[in-house]
Every structure is written in structure tokens, then in C-alpha cells.
Design a protein around this motif. Structure first.
Motif, mmCIF file in Angstrom:
data_model
loop_
_atom_site.group_PDB
_atom_site.id
_atom_site.type_symbol
_atom_site.label_atom_id
_atom_site.label_comp_id
_atom_site.label_asym_id
_atom_site.label_seq_id
_atom_site.Cartn_x
_atom_site.Cartn_y
_atom_site.Cartn_z
ATOM 1 N N LYS A 285 0.851 -1.265 -0.024
ATOM 2 C CA LYS A 285 0.034 0.008 -0.020
ATOM 3 C C LYS A 285 0.756 1.146 -0.049
ATOM 4 N N ASN A 286 2.002 1.133 0.693
ATOM 5 C CA ASN A 286 2.923 2.281 0.824
ATOM 6 C C ASN A 286 3.567 2.694 -0.741
ATOM 7 N N PHE A 287 3.771 1.627 -1.184
ATOM 8 C CA PHE A 287 4.322 1.875 -2.532
ATOM 9 C C PHE A 287 3.290 2.140 -3.844
ATOM 10 N N SER A 288 2.256 1.971 -3.426
ATOM 11 C CA SER A 288 1.249 1.752 -4.627
ATOM 12 C C SER A 288 0.878 3.130 -4.961
ATOM 13 N N LYS A 289 0.660 3.108 -6.332
ATOM 14 C CA LYS A 289 -0.054 4.366 -6.964
ATOM 15 C C LYS A 289 -1.395 4.745 -6.570
ATOM 16 N N THR A 290 -2.076 3.744 -6.048
ATOM 17 C CA THR A 290 -3.662 3.591 -6.055
ATOM 18 C C THR A 290 -3.807 3.161 -4.503
ATOM 19 N N PRO A 291 -3.365 3.839 -3.322
ATOM 20 C CA PRO A 291 -3.439 3.251 -2.093
ATOM 21 C C PRO A 291 -4.900 3.518 -1.541
ATOM 22 N N ALA A 292 -5.778 4.444 -2.213
ATOM 23 C CA ALA A 292 -6.948 4.447 -1.814
ATOM 24 C C ALA A 292 -7.767 3.413 -2.012
ATOM 25 N N THR A 293 -7.511 2.394 -3.079
ATOM 26 C CA THR A 293 -8.366 1.326 -3.303
ATOM 27 C C THR A 293 -8.066 0.290 -2.409
ATOM 28 N N TYR A 294 -6.926 0.158 -1.441
ATOM 29 C CA TYR A 294 -6.745 -0.958 -0.610
ATOM 30 C C TYR A 294 -7.981 -1.047 0.419
ATOM 31 N N GLY A 295 -8.522 -2.261 0.689
ATOM 32 C CA GLY A 295 -9.559 -2.647 1.351
ATOM 33 C C GLY A 295 -10.663 -2.307 0.635
ATOM 34 N N ARG A 296 -10.659 -2.084 -0.632
ATOM 35 C CA ARG A 296 -12.007 -1.809 -1.115
ATOM 36 C C ARG A 296 -12.065 -2.547 -2.446
ATOM 37 N N GLY A 297 -11.008 -3.542 -2.416
ATOM 38 C CA GLY A 297 -10.830 -4.339 -3.732
ATOM 39 C C GLY A 297 -9.647 -4.213 -4.675
ATOM 40 N N SER A 298 -8.448 -3.922 -3.949
ATOM 41 C CA SER A 298 -7.402 -3.673 -4.792
ATOM 42 C C SER A 298 -6.798 -5.009 -5.336
ATOM 43 N N GLU A 299 -6.566 -5.211 -6.354
ATOM 44 C CA GLU A 299 -6.043 -6.391 -7.160
ATOM 45 C C GLU A 299 -4.558 -6.586 -6.621
ATOM 46 N N GLU A 300 -3.996 -5.362 -6.639
ATOM 47 C CA GLU A 300 -2.305 -5.115 -6.402
ATOM 48 C C GLU A 300 -2.104 -5.759 -5.002
ATOM 49 N N GLY A 301 -3.062 -5.285 -4.211
ATOM 50 C CA GLY A 301 -2.826 -5.831 -2.663
ATOM 51 C C GLY A 301 -3.130 -7.038 -2.556
ATOM 52 N N LEU A 302 -3.865 -7.539 -3.384
ATOM 53 C CA LEU A 302 -4.274 -9.126 -3.344
ATOM 54 C C LEU A 302 -2.936 -10.017 -3.674
ATOM 55 N N VAL A 303 -2.459 -9.539 -4.876
ATOM 56 C CA VAL A 303 -1.192 -10.209 -5.312
ATOM 57 C C VAL A 303 -0.241 -10.226 -4.377
ATOM 58 N N ASP A 304 0.085 -9.273 -3.909
ATOM 59 C CA ASP A 304 1.242 -9.059 -2.523
ATOM 60 C C ASP A 304 0.932 -10.053 -1.446
ATOM 61 N N ALA A 305 -0.290 -9.797 -0.649
ATOM 62 C CA ALA A 305 -0.440 -10.571 0.299
ATOM 63 C C ALA A 305 -0.482 -12.061 0.018
ATOM 64 N N CYS A 306 -1.258 -12.491 -0.994
ATOM 65 C CA CYS A 306 -1.399 -13.931 -1.368
ATOM 66 C C CYS A 306 0.222 -14.583 -1.735
ATOM 67 N N ALA A 307 0.870 -13.776 -2.426
ATOM 68 C CA ALA A 307 2.207 -14.274 -2.591
ATOM 69 C C ALA A 307 3.065 -14.432 -1.289
ATOM 70 N N ALA A 308 2.830 -13.438 -0.357
ATOM 71 C CA ALA A 308 3.455 -13.501 0.801
ATOM 72 C C ALA A 308 3.273 -14.734 1.690
ATOM 73 N N ASN A 309 1.828 -14.707 1.908
ATOM 74 C CA ASN A 309 1.533 -15.839 2.933
ATOM 75 C C ASN A 309 1.985 -17.297 2.580
ATOM 76 N N ASN A 310 1.874 -17.707 1.331
ATOM 77 C CA ASN A 310 2.415 -18.903 0.761
ATOM 78 C C ASN A 310 4.098 -19.236 0.864
ATOM 79 N N SER A 311 4.768 -17.734 0.598
ATOM 80 C CA SER A 311 5.904 -18.199 0.717
ATOM 81 C C SER A 311 6.691 -18.151 1.858
ATOM 82 N N ALA A 312 5.829 -17.524 3.049
ATOM 83 C CA ALA A 312 6.177 -17.678 4.381
ATOM 84 C C ALA A 312 6.342 -19.196 4.860
ATOM 85 N N LEU A 313 5.271 -19.945 4.310
ATOM 86 C CA LEU A 313 5.059 -21.326 4.569
ATOM 87 C C LEU A 313 6.465 -22.049 4.504
#
Lengths: 503, 326, 155
Positions: A285-313
Motif C-alpha cells: 500500500k505504501n508503494f502503490s500508486k492507488t493506495p485508496a483502493t486498498y481494502g476496497r478491492g485492490s488487485e495489487e494488494g491481493l497479489v502481494d498478500a497472497c504471494a507472501a503468505n504462501n512463501s512464508a510457509l
């Protein structure tokens, strides 16, 4: 080391027996992940008796596959009914459900399934090639570093949502306060338990998670019937990939960044895929050009978080394999299985049982690749649920919630915690307080407090010690940046708008 | 959803038939037997409990899930075992701390809250420093401690008043140093304390040797002395504290399986028999030997006497170091 | 149910005050200046500050009723469903071991279906099948000891 063992390792992995093990544990993991209240840890624990009858590689393979699938599958109920299956999906549940309401459920889960797979494969590759070196780095973390890391996660939660910073902060505080309930870990003193023995062990996390997401949703379904938007149906599962390549390609740097963050957080003992998802989401969200969409259906945020939780495993296995230090509760169980199979974790295991270790790494890769086809299957099946009206589904969801809250400690007190915190969450959401920071507060409260107290003891109460070590100072700087950058942007906007009104 | 569940059901059923069948034959065990561990995953108690749980699972034919109930300096887990329904479906591992917790004023709970099943291990504590710390041996460390101001050195390895804390405090007293010389940083067991030592967060850690095996073989930390009466078979090169310094001091942790007080006698007898068989299993013995854990088997009534004696000894040493609640 | 920010602020302030005073009464660790009260104490102070800030913002914004209910709450059937899903579940869990999941779950689900407007034999059967299937799945395959309660010996 990898390549010299590769041939022997492939012989261990590419067998019919292994195919059966992988497939059945994958289906099992998908099911457990998709039902709110059944956690990946629970699924792993259930597998242990079955692993007796298996060779080392299939035994570990069944656990790894189940856990990877469960972490992905918890996105499915998050998207369809806004109840995350496990804590790892809690960071972006609002984005998933917003996309679903906008009729883009196929796209949302498509992003989730592919990003999960990419993150998982990335984490596995890191595990294969750099496990011993990285484990050494993770051993340099003392309570000072963990304190800042925890604070980074907490700051992330406040910055996450679209709500006001003040209300997010208060929501976080409520979560941290809930985490204080129970016996204090350093002194054993019972705090805020109101004399109830069932609270001595603290507020159980899984019932809290289920309650805070499910109960408000159920109350709204029962009571605010007229204002509920109709959900869309996934048509052809293969349609989910339309335009998906473009989305992923646009966010390729996000994928790389979040997979890295996820792996690193996974490697640290005591921080797992849930914290990885939160932190990478906030960074995104901090690096995003569209931080306002986070929590309202951001595809970018989804990409980031989904990649992170599986790599952490996968990351969590680095300290587990190299030092026998569990990165999370799943690896703690895996370490037990490794010992039983004679693969005592330690630096020596890489030399003495190279074939087996490389074979286990290959399993990690396979499991994460399997996420895509099996995930699609699960999404297709689960989407049938959407054809049923939400109101008719609500009592059944409540049934699952009761069972899930009960089963975590086999105690009815979990069900009461679910309802009480659920009502609290309903009131919070009605009044513009986001629930996500509260959940994170409950998850991280213990980590923050323990490392704060331990650090204060070490530094004799002075704050200087918190900045003396280089990694600690670096993390502290990162926390400061997370707070200062948005503040500067806000001041900038203020100045600009006041100039405009004046001019 | 429906189809998914059904396919899982048949698949899982096919896989589990062999495991589930014997559970129905008798009234105990009736379903899973939960094994509660009061310490964190990855520590010595956890590792040995998981091994016992695994073998017990085979022996009883029902799952034996290991549950880590950490926190509160061991109070939470020990209380959870005592408060469980006395039906034999929940048992746990009690450790030395059951004798010190009530003297510390943390709880009213004592060994009397349990039905003793059997003592399976006791290990002396050892003292560790970072491999690059520059102390060649125990006298060198003691000399440094003598010169240092109070609280400059930090030590870790267990909760406040835990066995490893007592080992360090007892060692300081035996060497004629004040207890305040080393500030104690509470941790949730030996594993996090040792990791903090390796990371440089503390300068001294006390733990048993097997708990430190992986970090030792990685060359990150080294033991200076072991607090036992004689050198250990598993580490013949490591001097005891008395050999190294001439001061007399020995202390070690112990671990035993217990059930809540008041479980039916026949269930208790079955448990003693089952765990007694497990600790003689070659797989268990080789596991314990590989990891350097001492093995023993002191069942039922003898275990109770052992806990009573340990309780008294701990009360004495806690009073000596000034940690006992007045 | 929407509550005016000024009232929430006041409630938060009270909560913070209570947390802070409770935390200050906790004993400190032996020989240390910190203890179990340190962290909750900080939280309590933060709640008090947050409460004041929120109340101030709320007073400035004015214009809203102190407490506002969504119109949905005025339908008796919806109110009943919401109460069953919350208060009903709590009452059920107080007697969870005696009642058991199969009976209690069935009653709960049937009532919820009824008040949601899904009435008739079909929905009673759906509730029964669902509860039974979940119970068997949990107890037989996943070893979750869901109590059979009233149906002990039958299931």
C-alpha cells in the motif's frame, strides 16, 4: 549440493505412491482450509498418526501439501462469505469480498490462486538453495529486532484499511488489550480474567477470528436484509484466467518483493504466514500508486498478500531444518515427525541425508504447483455455494462457526468468546472502526509485549538498547518511515488544498 | 461443496480404517488422548513428549496429539493438566517447575494435583556462552563476573524461577557471587533462550546439553561446565562445575508423565503400563540416546516420592537465592 | 446500531481509566522496574487519549442522533433471528456438554431457518442432515470430541 542429489531425489519423489499421497493430502488441505474454524495446524496434527506408515519423504510431503493447500483455500470462504478460513487471509478479506461484490469473484480467486502458487514456488526455491545461510541470519534476531518487527506489523495494520487513522489505532488497541487477557507470560500473573479459569490461557485466537468476521456478517444478513448486495456467480472457471496474465505481469515487481518479504518473515522463528501477509500488504500500500483502493478491492494488494503468505510457509522450514527451531506451529509438528523418521534437524542433516532433504524440497515445489489445478477445482465446487441465497446459507455457516470455535480447545468457552467478540465487531463496524487491526492486535499482542518487556530487562529500562544493534536500528527506521511518509503526504495535500482555496 | 466433502470423506475413511478400528474395542482410551506440554515447541520437554506421544499413539491405537500450553512460567500448562477431566483422556508432562512454582508464589498448584504415571528423564543443566565470547573455561567466566558490576551480564534459558534460572543463581551463590550479578531475562523455555544467546541478546544461557545440541554442532555456542555430580557419558570432555572451579553445585531438570488427580485406578494402571512399555521401546531409547537425553523409568508411587523430595529441595534453594515468596 | 462518536469517546476514556488503574495495581517483577502492568498500563493511557480525541471530533461533527438503529431491527422475525444467532448460541454453549451438538445444533438451525422465512419440512430435513453430517465428520474422522449430549449412546 542440490544438483548432485537431484537424480536420487527425483527417484524418491516421482512414484505412484507419492502421487496418491500428494493428491489426497491436497484435497484434505483444501477442505480444511475452506471451512472456517478448521486451521492448517489442526489439519497437520491430524495427519501425524498417518505418517507412521509412510517413508520419510511421503510423510513430510503429506504435511507440506496439506498446509500449503489450506493456506490458499482459506481465501475461498473469505471471498465468498467474507469469513477467512485461516488468519493468513484476514489481511485482505475486505479486498476479496469487495471484488466478489463487484462481480469479479473469478478474477479475485484467480489472482489468489496464481499469486499463492508463485509465492510458494519462490519460497521453496529459496529454501532449496539458501537454507543454511539464511538460517544463520535469522539467528541474529534478538528481542530488540523482534520488537521492531512486531511494531512494523502493527503499524501496517493501522495503515491498512480505508478507515480513519484514529479509529484504526483504537481498533488495534482493543486487539492488544484482548491479547493481554490471561496469565502474563513473564510473571504468571492473571490479568483481566474476571476470575474465570477459562480465560487464564487468554482469549483463544481461532474463536476470536471466526466471531469477529462471521457474526457481524450473519447479523447483517439476518437483520439488514434489504441492503445486502447480490453476489455474482463464477461462470466458467477457465474464464478466471482472462486478463489475469496482464494483472500479474503489471505487478511482477510486487510478486518478487512480497515473495521475498514473505520468505524472510517465514524464516524468523515465531512469525508466520499471517504476519507475512499483513506486512507485505502494508508495504504494498505504501508503494502503490492507488493506495485508496486498498481494502476496497485492490488487485495489487491481493497479489502481494497472497504471494507472501504462501512463501512464508516454506520459509518457516529454514530454521526448522537447520537448527530444529520451529518457525511456526506447523513446523513444530514437522520437527517431531523428522525426529521419528531419524532425520534429526541440524546442519548435519544436509550432509548425511542429502537425497531425502532434496526430495523434501522437490515436494515443496510440487505442492505449490499443484495449488493451481486443484485450487481451480475447489473454486469451481465452492462457487456452487453462491447459487444458494445468502440468507438460507447463514444458519449453516453459523453451524460451522460453532463447531470450529468449539473444536480448537474442545471447550464451549470458545463458542462464547466467538459470540461476544462477534457482537463487539458488529458494533465496531457499524461505527466505522475496522476489524482487521483488532485481529492483528490479538495475533501479535503477545509477541509485542514479550519482546518489549524482555528488551527492557536487557537494557535496564533504557530505550538506547532498542537502537544499538544494526538490524534493530534498520527496522526502527522502517517503522518510522511507515509513519512519516503518509503524514508528509497528508500535510502536503493539506497545504495544496488550502493554497487552492486561498487562490 | 457437497461433492468435495463426500470425496474427502471416502478418501480419508479409506486411509484411516486401520488406525481407527482398535479404538472402539474398550472404554479406555475412548477417543484421542491429549498430551499437554507446559513448555514451548522445540524445547527438550516438547521433543521428548512428542516422541512419547508418537509411540503411545501406536500402543493405544488412538491419536495422541501433543498440545503446547505455554506461558505463565509453566503455570498455564501444569494447571491445564490438573484441571482436565479425570478420565485419562488428557494427560501431560510435569517438569521440575511443579515443585518451584508454588514456592515462588505463582500458583497454589503442587504435585498433589496429579496422579503420577512415571518419571522418564532427568538431565543436568549446563552453562553456555557464545563460541566467540572469549571465555576459555569456567574460571575465566567467573573471573569476568567477579569484576563486572551487577546486572551487566544477562542470562536466559527459562522463565523467572525456572530450573535454568535456579541453576544460574545457585552457581553464582556457590561461587560466592551475589545473585544480582547476572540479570535474568525470562524466556518461554530453553530453545528461545539459547537462540537469544546465539543472537547476542544475552551473554550466558543455562540449559541441558541435548537442548543445545543443534546450536552447538553449528559452532555458535559452547558449554563451559555441566551442573552434575559426575561427567556425562554423552559429553566426556565437558568438566562438571565442581571439577572446573572447586565449588560444589549440581542441579538438573526432570520430566515425568502425570494425569489429573482422581482418575479411575484401572485407567491409571493401564497408563502406567502403556507409558512403561513406550519408554522401553528401542525406537524411544535410540531417539533419547541420539539426542543425548538420559533415560530412566520411575513409575507411579515411587514417582510421587521423588516429586515430594524434589519439592522440598527446591523450596530450600529458592529460599537461599531469595526468590521464595515470603 | 450506530453510536455517536462523543459517546464512544467517553466510553473509551472510561475503559482506559479502568485498565490503567488495574494495571498500576499489578506487582512488579522481582528486582525490576517493569512488570505485568507495564504494557496494559500504556494501552490504558492510549485509550484515554484516544477517547478524548474521538469525543472532541464527535462534538465538532454534531448533527447525528446519539444512538441510531438500522430499520431492519424493527421486524420481529429479524430481531428473533439475530437474538437466536447470538444470545441463543451463548445459552446453548452454557449447556453444550449436556445438550450435545446434534440436538442443540438442530434446534438452533431449524429456528433460524424458520425466522428467516424458510419454513416447511424440507428445511427441517436440511437442518437435521447438516448437523448429523457435521457431527459424524468431526467425531469419526477428525477426532474432534463434539459432545453427543442427549443422543449419547445413539451416535
Amino acid at each position: 549440493m542440490i544438483f548432485q542429489h537431484l537424480a536420487a531425489a527425483s527417484d524418491l519423489v516421482l512414484t505412484w505412491n507419492m502421487a496418491l499421497v500428494l493428491l489426497s493430502s491436497a484435497l484434505f488441505g483444501l477442505f480444511v482450509g475452506a471451512v472456517p474454524g478448521l486451521s492448517a495446524t489442526m489439519a497437520t496434527a491430524m495427519l501425524v498418526p498417518l505418517t507412521f506408515f509412510m517413508d520419510p519423504v511421503p510423510a513430510i510431503a503429506s504435511i507440506v501439501t496439506t498446509a500449503a493447500m489450506a493456506i490458499f483455500a482459506s481465501d475461498i470462504p473469505a471471498a465468498l462469505i467474507r469469513i477467512p478460513g485461516t488468519a493468513a487471509s484476514a489481511a485482505y478479506v475486505d479486498d476479496l469480498s469487495a471484488l466478489t461484490r463487484a462481480g469479479k469473484v473469478g478474477r479475485a480467486l484467480g489472482i489468489s490462486v496464481t499469486s499463492s502458487a508463485i509465492g510458494g514456488v519462490f519460497g521453496s526455491l529459496i529454501l532449496m538453495f539458501a537454507a543454511p545461510q539464511l538460517a544463520l541470519v535469522s539467528l541474529n534476531f534478538t528481542s530488540f529486532e523482534y520488537f521492531w518487527l512486531a511494531l512494523l506489523g502493527l503499524s501496517a495494520a493501522v495503515m491498512l484499511g480505508s478507515a480513519s487513522i484514529l479509529k484504526s489505532l483504537i481498533a488495534l488497541g482493543i486487539g492488544l488489550l484482548i491479547a493481554c487477557v490471561g496469565m502474563d507470560t513473564t510473571s504468571g500473573l492473571p490479568r483481566f480474567t474476571f476470575g474465570l479459569t477459562s480465560l487464564l490461557d487468554g482469549v483463544a485466537f481461532v474463536p476470536a477470528l471466526i466471531g469477529m468476521f462471521a457474526i457481524p456478517e450473519l447479523i447483517r444478513t439476518f437483520v439488514h436484509r434489504d441492503t445486502i448486495p447480490k453476489a455474482a456467480v463464477i461462470g466458467n472457471p477457465f474464464k478466471m484466467f482472462e486478463g489475469l496474465g496482464g494483472v500479474l505481469w503489471r505487478h511482477k515487481t510486487n510478486l518478487a518483493r512480497s515473495s521475498t518479504i514473505g520468505t524472510i518473515i517465514g524464516i524468523l522463528p515465531g512469525a508466520g504466514s499471517d504476519i507475512a501477509a499483513w506486512i507485505s500488504y502494508a508495504v504494498s500500500k505504501n508503494f502503490s500508486k492507488t493506495p485508496a483502493t486498498y481494502g476496497r478491492g485492490s488487485e495489487e494488494g491481493l497479489v502481494d498478500a497472497c504471494a507472501a503468505n504462501n512463501s512464508a510457509l516454506s520459509g518457516a522450514y529454514v530454521p526448522a531444518m537447520v537448527f530444529g527451531i520451529p518457525g511456526d506451529s506447523i513446523t513444530a509438528i514437522v520437527i517431531g515427525v523428522l525426529y521419528v523418521k531419524g532425520l534429526n534437524p541440524g546442519p548435519m542433516v544436509f550432509l548425511t541425508s542429502g537425497d531425502t532433504i532434496v526430495a523434501i524440497f522437490l515436494v515443496f515445489l510440487l505442492a505449490n504447483i499443484l495449488i493451481v489445478p486443484l485450487g481451480l477445482l475447489a473454486i469451481g465446487l465452492a462457487s456452487q455455494v453462491l447459487r444458494v441465497p445468502k440468507l438460507a446459507l447463514a444458519p449453516l455457516i453459523l453451524g460451522f462457526c460453532i463447531v470450529g470455535s468449539y473444536s480448537i480447545n474442545a471447550s464451549a468457552s470458545g463458542v462464547i468468546i466467538m459470540v461476544v467478540l462477534g457482537l463487539l465487531a458488529y458494533l465496531m463496524e457499524e461505527n466505522g472502526f475496522p476489524v482487521a487491526p483488532t485481529i492483528l492486535g490479538i495475533v501479535m499482542g503477545l509477541l509485542v509485549e514479550r519482546n518489549l518487556i524482555t528488551s527492557l530487562i536487557k537494557s535496564d529500562g533504557s530505550m538506547v538498547g532498542f537502537f544499538e544493534r544494526p538490524i534493530a536500528a534498520g527496522l526502527a527506521l522502517l517503522v518510522a518511515v511507515i509513519w512519516i511518509v503518509p503524514a508528509l503526504l497528508w500535510i502536503g495535500r493539506r497545504l495544496k488544498s488550502s493554497r487552492e482555496t486561498q487562490g | 461443496m457437497k461433492l468435495n466433502r463426500r470425496s474427502i470423506l471416502s478418501l480419508a475413511a479409506a486411509l484411516m480404517v486401520g488406525v481407527a478400528a482398535p479404538a472402539i474395542a474398550q472404554d479406555w482410551p475412548n477417543g484421542p488422548v491429549t498430551l499437554v506440554v507446559p513448555w514451548s515447541a522445540g524445547g527438550g520437554t516438547d521433543a521428548t513428549a512428542r516422541m512419547i506421544g508418537t509411540l503411545l499413539e501406536k500402543k493405544l491405537g488412538v491419536p495422541v496429539p501433543v498440545v503446547n500450553r505455554t506461558g505463565g512460567s509453566g503455570v498455564i500448562g501444569h494447571t491445564a493438566i490438573a484441571d482436565a477431566a479425570p478420565d485419562g483422556q488428557t494427560i501431560g508432562v510435569a517438569t521440575l517447575e511443579i515443585g518451584s512454582m508454588h514456592t515462588l508464589g505463582l500458583t497454589d498448584l503442587t504435585y498433589k494435583a496429579y496422579t503420577p504415571i512415571g518419571l522418564y528423564n532427568s538431565d543436568p543443566a549446563a552453562l553456555f556462552v557464545r563460541a566467540d565470547a572469549g571465555y576459555e573455561d569456567m574460571p575465566a567466566l567467573l573471573a569476568a563476573l567477579e569484576k563486572a558490576p551487577d546486572r551487566e551480564f544477562k542470562g536466559s534459558g527459562s522463565a523467572q524461577g525456572g530450573v535454568n534460572h535456579l541453576a544460574l543463581a545457585g552457581m553464582l551463590l556457590a561461587a560466592g557471587l551475589p545473585v544480582e550479578r547476572v540479570a535474568w531475562v525470562p524466556s518461554e523455555g530453553a530453545a528461545p533462550g539459547l537462540q537469544d544467546l546465539a543472537a547476542g541478546g544475552v551473554q550466558i544461557a543455562t540449559a541441558s546439553l541435548p537442548e543445545a545440541a543443534a546450536l552447538m554442532s553449528a559452532g555458535l555456542i559452547k558449554p563451559l561446565a555441566v551442573f552434575s555430580e559426575a561427567r556425562l557419558e554423552t559429553a566426556p570432555d565437558l568438566p562438571t562445575f565442581s571439577q572446573a572451579t572447586g565449588h560444589d553445585f549440581a542441579l538438573g531438570s526432570w520430566r515425568g508423565v502425570v494425569a489429573p488427580a482422581g482418575i479411575p485406578e484401572d485407567v491409571a494402571a493401564k497408563l502406567v503400563a502403556a507409558v512403561g512399555e513406550v519408554v522401553k521401546d528401542p525406537e524411544y531409547l535410540s531417539f533419547m540416546k541420539d539426542r543425548g537425553y538420559a533415560t530412566q523409568w520411575t513409575p507411579a508411587a515411587e514417582f510421587e516420592t521423588f516429586m515430594e523430595n524434589s519439592d522440598k529441595a527446591l523450596a530450600q534453594s529458592l529460599n537461599a537465592v531469595g526468590l521464595a515468596k515470603q | 446500531m450506530k453510536i455517536h462518536d462523543s459517546l464512544i469517546g467517553a466510553l473509551l476514556f472510561a475503559l482506559g481509566l479502568w485498565v490503567l488503574t488495574t494495571a498500576l495495581n499489578y506487582p512488579q517483577l522481582q528486582g525490576q522496574s517493569i512488570g505485568p502492568g507495564t504494557f496494559p498500563g500504556v494501552l490504558g493511557a492510549l485509550f484515554m487519549a484516544g477517547g478524548v480525541a474521538l469525543a472532541a471530533a464527535g462534538l465538532r461533527a454534531q448533527g447525528m442522533r446519539i444512538i441510531h438503529f438500522d430499520p431492519g431491527w424493527r421486524h420481529p422475525a429479524r430481531l428473533a433471528a439475530a437474538l437466536i444467532a447470538t444470545v441463543g448460541v451463548v445459552i446453548f454453549s452454557l449447556g453444550f456438554e449436556t445438550i450435545g451438538f446434534p440436538v442443540g445444533g438442530f434446534v438452533l438451525l431449524t429456528a433460524l431457518f424458520f425466522f428467516s422465512g424458510y419454513r416447511g419440512l424440507t428445511w427441517v430435513l436440511i437442518a437435521a442432515t447438516f448437523v448429523l453430517a457435521v457431527h459424524l465428520l468431526m467425531t469419526r474422522l477428525l477426532y474432534v470430541p463434539l459432545p453427543a449430549g442427549l443422543l449419547k449412546g445413539i451416535l
